[in-house]
Design a protein around this motif. Structure first.
Motif, PDB file in Angstrom:
ATOM      1  N   ILE A 122      66.323  51.674  -7.388  1.00  0.00           N
ATOM      2  CA  ILE A 122      66.434  51.787  -5.933  1.00  0.00           C
ATOM      3  C   ILE A 122      67.692  52.592  -5.566  1.00  0.00           C
ATOM      4  O   ILE A 122      68.553  52.818  -6.408  1.00  0.00           O
ATOM      5  N   PHE A 137      66.861  43.903  -2.620  1.00  0.00           N
ATOM      6  CA  PHE A 137      65.624  43.805  -3.407  1.00  0.00           C
ATOM      7  C   PHE A 137      65.148  42.367  -3.492  1.00  0.00           C
ATOM      8  O   PHE A 137      65.921  41.429  -3.288  1.00  0.00           O
ATOM      9  N   ASP A 191      55.413  51.571 -10.718  1.00  0.00           N
ATOM     10  CA  ASP A 191      55.949  50.791  -9.606  1.00  0.00           C
ATOM     11  C   ASP A 191      57.388  50.368  -9.929  1.00  0.00           C
ATOM     12  O   ASP A 191      57.619  49.494 -10.764  1.00  0.00           O
ATOM     13  N   GLN A 192      58.326  51.017  -9.267  1.00  0.00           N
ATOM     14  CA  GLN A 192      59.747  50.684  -9.479  1.00  0.00           C
ATOM     15  C   GLN A 192      60.425  50.410  -8.145  1.00  0.00           C
ATOM     16  O   GLN A 192      61.606  50.672  -7.980  1.00  0.00           O
ATOM     17  N   ASP A 193      59.646  49.884  -7.190  1.00  0.00           N
ATOM     18  CA  ASP A 193      60.222  49.689  -5.859  1.00  0.00           C
ATOM     19  C   ASP A 193      61.058  48.410  -5.774  1.00  0.00           C
ATOM     20  O   ASP A 193      61.235  47.698  -6.770  1.00  0.00           O
ATOM     21  N   ALA A 194      61.545  48.125  -4.577  1.00  0.00           N
ATOM     22  CA  ALA A 194      62.515  47.036  -4.390  1.00  0.00           C
ATOM     23  C   ALA A 194      61.874  45.650  -4.297  1.00  0.00           C
ATOM     24  O   ALA A 194      62.571  44.670  -4.081  1.00  0.00           O
ATOM     25  N   ASP A 195      60.549  45.569  -4.471  1.00  0.00           N
ATOM     26  CA  ASP A 195      59.898  44.252  -4.489  1.00  0.00           C
ATOM     27  C   ASP A 195      59.337  44.001  -5.883  1.00  0.00           C
ATOM     28  O   ASP A 195      58.265  44.491  -6.241  1.00  0.00           O
ATOM     29  N   ALA A 247      63.241  47.933 -11.626  1.00  0.00           N
ATOM     30  CA  ALA A 247      63.249  48.676 -10.359  1.00  0.00           C
ATOM     31  C   ALA A 247      64.345  49.726 -10.396  1.00  0.00           C
ATOM     32  O   ALA A 247      65.367  49.549 -11.065  1.00  0.00           O
ATOM     33  N   GLN A 307      57.188  42.707 -11.730  1.00  0.00           N
ATOM     34  CA  GLN A 307      57.502  44.137 -11.905  1.00  0.00           C
ATOM     35  C   GLN A 307      58.601  44.375 -12.950  1.00  0.00           C
ATOM     36  O   GLN A 307      58.613  45.423 -13.598  1.00  0.00           O
ATOM     37  N   THR A 339      72.313  55.162  -7.066  1.00  0.00           N
ATOM     38  CA  THR A 339      71.114  54.683  -7.766  1.00  0.00           C
ATOM     39  C   THR A 339      71.421  53.359  -8.457  1.00  0.00           C
ATOM     40  O   THR A 339      72.408  53.257  -9.196  1.00  0.00           O
TER      41      THR A 339
END
Ligand SMILES: [Fe+2]
Length: 209
Positions: A118, A128, A47-51, A116, A113, A85
């Motif tokens: 993104i 984010f 999980d490397q998402d923006a949240d 991230a 997390q 990136t």
């Protein structure tokens, strides 16, 4: 009439053309760089998402003050950079990195997390969600002021390694790395508050190769 128009078109620059279609293009100062520090994540993470306040597959929420950071990436001519990136990592709200070499006593937050990767969208926009990073001890006499580490890269531009700071944090003026920068550099590395609580704006400027 015809001659006039030709003259106009001949003298128009790319910058003014972009300006004409509604984007503010003006020269910008490069974002200063800063050292990477010892805690770039080395443990693979799905999980490397923006949240960063939630981890996929876990029910809990990260401890601490939830904040939102948004901004744009530009080049130094002021052209917004899409598909850039942004690889970012930070300590949790207790000031602990999720890194095997961080042996401080501060607790790990399993619901944070911590890392991230993104991409900027059209107009160079990014956004984010995270928690306000805790300060952490550097040595017996010094603390690192809250900050977020970022590696920003796009083909055709110099990669930028930097740290983002928070406005008016009392520890900023006691932080050796922050204090080693000029006033102008400090301002460029510090996010701005917005009209919304717990929201910050932070723009990034990259140099062309
Ligand atoms: Fe750090």
């Amino acid at each position: 009439m015809k001659l006039h128009r030709r003259h106009f078109i001949k003298n128009i620059t790319l910058g003014s053309l972009v300006g004409l279609i509604g984007t503010h293009v003006h020269a910008r100062t490069l974002t200063p760089s800063e050292m990477e520090g010892p805690y770039y994540p080395i443990t693979p993470q799905k999980d490397q998402d923006a949240d960063l306040t939630k981890v996929v597959g876990k029910k809990g929420k990260a401890k601490g003050i939830a904040i939102e950071i948004y901004g744009q990436v530009f080049d130094n001519q002021g052209v917004p950079l899409e598909d850039t990136t942004i690889d970012l990592w930070q300590a949790n709200s207790y000031g602990k990195y999720h890194h095997p070499h961080d042996n401080s006593d501060a607790p790990i937050d399993e619901n944070f997390q911590a890392w991230a990767i993104i991409q900027t969208k059209a107009g160079g926009h990014f956004r984010f969600k995270t928690v306000f990073p805790g300060a952490y001890p550097l040595n017996a006499s010094q603390q690192r002021t809250p900050h977020i580490h970022l590696k920003v890269s796009k083909r055709g531009y110099h990669s930028l390694l930097t740290q983002m700071y928070f406005p008016d944090h009392p520890l900023n003026q006691k932080d050796g790395l922050f204090r080693s920068k000029t006033r102008q550099e400090q301002a460029l590395m510090t996010a701005k508050t917005t009209s919304k609580a717990n929201q910050y704006r932070y723009d990034i400027v990259l140099a062309k190769v």
